[in-house]
Design a protein around this motif. Structure first.
Motif, short mmCIF file in Angstrom:
data_model
loop_
_atom_site.label_atom_id
_atom_site.label_comp_id
_atom_site.label_asym_id
_atom_site.label_seq_id
_atom_site.Cartn_x
_atom_site.Cartn_y
_atom_site.Cartn_z
N HIS A 1 -22.94 3.53 20.00
CA HIS A 1 -24.38 3.61 19.75
C HIS A 1 -25.03 4.56 20.76
O HIS A 1 -25.88 5.39 20.40
CB HIS A 1 -25.00 2.22 19.84
CG HIS A 1 -26.44 2.16 19.41
ND1 HIS A 1 -27.48 2.40 20.27
CD2 HIS A 1 -27.01 1.91 18.19
CE1 HIS A 1 -28.63 2.28 19.63
NE2 HIS A 1 -28.37 1.98 18.36
N SER A 2 -24.62 4.44 22.02
CA SER A 2 -25.15 5.31 23.06
C SER A 2 -24.78 6.77 22.80
O SER A 2 -25.60 7.68 22.97
CB SER A 2 -24.60 4.87 24.43
OG SER A 2 -25.01 5.75 25.45
N THR B 1 -24.17 8.14 19.89
CA THR B 1 -24.94 8.61 18.74
C THR B 1 -26.38 8.91 19.14
O THR B 1 -26.96 9.92 18.71
CB THR B 1 -24.92 7.56 17.62
OG1 THR B 1 -23.58 7.16 17.36
CG2 THR B 1 -25.52 8.12 16.35
N MET B 2 -26.97 8.03 19.95
CA MET B 2 -28.34 8.26 20.41
C MET B 2 -28.44 9.56 21.20
O MET B 2 -29.44 10.29 21.09
CB MET B 2 -28.79 7.09 21.30
CG MET B 2 -29.01 5.78 20.56
SD MET B 2 -30.55 5.71 19.63
CE MET B 2 -31.74 5.50 20.95
N SER B 3 -27.40 9.90 21.95
CA SER B 3 -27.43 11.10 22.77
C SER B 3 -27.43 12.37 21.93
O SER B 3 -27.79 13.45 22.41
CB SER B 3 -26.24 11.12 23.74
OG SER B 3 -25.02 11.31 23.05
N ASN C 1 -31.55 12.47 20.24
CA ASN C 1 -32.77 12.25 21.02
C ASN C 1 -33.67 13.48 20.97
O ASN C 1 -33.30 14.54 20.45
CB ASN C 1 -32.44 11.87 22.47
CG ASN C 1 -31.63 12.95 23.18
OD1 ASN C 1 -31.85 14.15 22.98
ND2 ASN C 1 -30.69 12.53 24.03
N ARG D 1 -29.21 -2.67 17.97
CA ARG D 1 -28.79 -1.88 16.81
C ARG D 1 -29.94 -1.05 16.22
O ARG D 1 -29.93 -0.72 15.04
CB ARG D 1 -28.19 -2.80 15.73
CG ARG D 1 -26.84 -3.38 16.14
CD ARG D 1 -26.19 -4.15 15.03
NE ARG D 1 -24.91 -4.69 15.44
CZ ARG D 1 -23.75 -4.06 15.34
NH1 ARG D 1 -23.70 -2.86 14.81
NH2 ARG D 1 -22.63 -4.63 15.75
N CYS E 1 -31.76 1.91 14.87
CA CYS E 1 -31.17 3.08 14.21
C CYS E 1 -31.16 4.27 15.17
O CYS E 1 -32.23 4.71 15.62
CB CYS E 1 -31.95 3.43 12.96
SG CYS E 1 -31.39 4.94 12.13
N PRO E 2 -29.99 4.82 15.51
CA PRO E 2 -29.92 5.91 16.49
C PRO E 2 -30.50 7.22 15.99
O PRO E 2 -30.77 8.13 16.77
CB PRO E 2 -28.42 6.04 16.77
CG PRO E 2 -27.75 5.50 15.57
CD PRO E 2 -28.64 4.41 15.06
#
Length: 471
Positions: free
Chosen positions: A129-130, A132-134, A137, A417, A419-420
């Motif tokens: 998840h981290s 994907t967020m990266s 952003n 959770r 959504c990224p």
């Protein structure tokens, strides 16, 4: 005849005893009110058929009116508690991994794969998840993705004829943007072929996961295999490029291969497959419904055009790229985005499974039961929003009416959770609206009652007749 009766008894008696055992076990609980529907099937067929109607939330509406905002039903083979209550939904979101585990119907989990982000748990989910967020952003979008988003949207709009099916065009755009973000692949025959297979995969999400009885699900399984094979070849090629020192692409796949986690091909394929589904289907639906709502709200469309014409007027080149400062200046556009997300709901709700007996709102949900937190029901609740089923972007300019984040407004979920791709979806929709209203005017091509949450089964493609605006 005797053999038939004996077989019937052998089948019915065990089911009857299991039912008695379950009933006696749950008598000590104060379960939310509701009904289990038919044996085995429960109310699954009613739930599936509800999403083919014009009512935005018929299944939940009927039961909330009868039982209240928290009720019990039986769908996809399991007893399930539905929540249309904002406080209960927030409790579920914030207790992910503590009191609840992620759990989805077999039709969805089988098609996405065991290693998809949607189904991952614990430390692995947190890591992925981290990651994907990266890659979604604000800084990544501003510095790397925005130029591709704008380019791919303009490329698609350039190919428009006088009459187009907006839903199909939106799916094409979002799929191409997502492919670029995840694997640095530009549009071509390969991506178009893959996109068509994805359409079959998504059709299988809201069917019974029984290949023998469902041609839709059987076709979805075959399409899923084809998609996995295509992605597998891509992963192997990128591994070879990296080993030979030629790997220079800065995308999601490159980050996964470069990490020290030694991700397996199976994990990478399931992971990419699920992200493509998320970026492809949901965002394209929101884009289509935004145009529908604006078409039906002329004052909002006029104000949106004025905002974007002002942005274009500041540029010497009419085709100049959309910049980050342009995006940040789209104030009314963000009201349109917020309201579209509220009414259309990019994430209708989430399935979870209880890890222990849970007491909430005077009820007890037994351990092992499924719960469904409906974000859509909260967004459309008149107790939360005045004229809740009316598209009104101006409500977001009224600070008194604007909701508190994470309470009654959760278009992208929440908690661990969240959504990224939430920021990316907003940017894609904003850039699309910018290019659309500054280059085209349009009218619906025919009577096409597009439902609030159109699925692939509705076949509602929203045809429009477009005319290029004079610059």
């Amino acid at each position: 005849m005797e053999i038939s009766v004996t077989l019937l008894i052998c089948v019915i008696l065990p089911v009857f005893f299991i039912f008695l055992i379950r009933t006696s076990r749950f008598r000590r609980f104060r379960l939310p009110p509701g009904t289990y529907g038919l044996p085995f099937i429960g109310e699954t067929l009613q739930l599936i058929s509800a999403y083919k109607t014009e009512n935005p939330e018929p299944f939940i509406d009927e039961r909330v009116n009868r039982y209240g905002p928290i009720f019990t039903t039986h769908v996809f083979g399991e007893p399930t508690v539905f929540s249309a209550d904002s406080e209960t939904n927030r409790f579920i979101l914030l207790n992910e991994g503590k009191l609840f585990d992620c759990s989805y119907p077999g039709s969805i989990s089988n098609l996405l794969g065991k290693q998809s982000l949607l189904l991952m748990k614990g430390a692995l989910h947190k890591r992925m998840h981290s990651l994907t967020m990266s890659f979604g952003n604000s800084s990544i979008i501003r510095d790397h993705l925005l130029v591709d988003i704008d380019r791919l949207i303009r490329l698609n709009l350039d190919s428009w004829s006088d009459r187009i099916f907006l839903m199909e065009e939106a799916k094409k755009m979002t799929f191409e943007v997502t492919m670029k973000q995840l694997m640095s692949i530009d549009p071509g025959e390969w991506t178009e072929s893959l996109r068509k297979e994805y359409g079959h995969v998504i059709e299988g999400f809201f069917t019974l996961p029984l290949p023998l009885f469902s041609t839709t699900y059987r076709r979805a399984i075959k399409a899923r295999t084809k998609v996995a094979e295509a992605l597998s070849l891509m992963v192997r090629d990128r591994r070879r490029e990296r080993e030979s020192g030629d790997e220079k692409k800065k995308d999601m796949l490159g980050a996964m291969l470069a990490s020290g986690d030694n991700f397996s091909d199976e994990l990478i394929i399931d992971f990419l497959l699920a992200l493509l589904v998320g970026g492809f289907e949901t965002t394209s639906t929101i884009m289509t419904l935004a145009v529908k709502f604006l078409t039906e709200t002329p004052l909002a469309l006029a104000q949106l055009k004025e905002e974007h014409d002002q942005i274009r007027a500041k540029k010497s080149d009419p085709d100049a790229a959309v910049e980050w400062c342009d995006y940040k200046s789209m104030e009314f556009t963000q009201c349109v985005v917020n309201e579209t997300l509220r009414v259309a709901n990019i994430i209708g709700g989430i399935f979870r499974r209880t890890r222990t007996d849970i007491n909430i709102k005077g009820y007890t949900i037994p351990k092992g039961w499924k719960v469904f937190a409906s974000f859509r029901a909260v967004h459309l609740d008149p107790n939360n929003y005045k004229d809740s089923r009316t598209f009104n972007p101006w409500r977001w300019q009224n600070t008194a009416e604007a909701p508190s984040p994470g309470n009654t407004y959760t278009p992208f979920g929440g908690g661990p959770r969240l959504c990224p791709g939430y920021e990316l979806a907003r940017v894609v929709l904003s850039v699309f609206l910018h290019r659309l209203v500054t280059r085209f005017s349009w009218v619906p091509a025919e009577e096409d009652k597009l439902v609030f949450f159109p699925t692939t089964r509705t076949k509602k493609r929203y045809p429009i007749i477009v005319q290029r605006r004079k610059t």
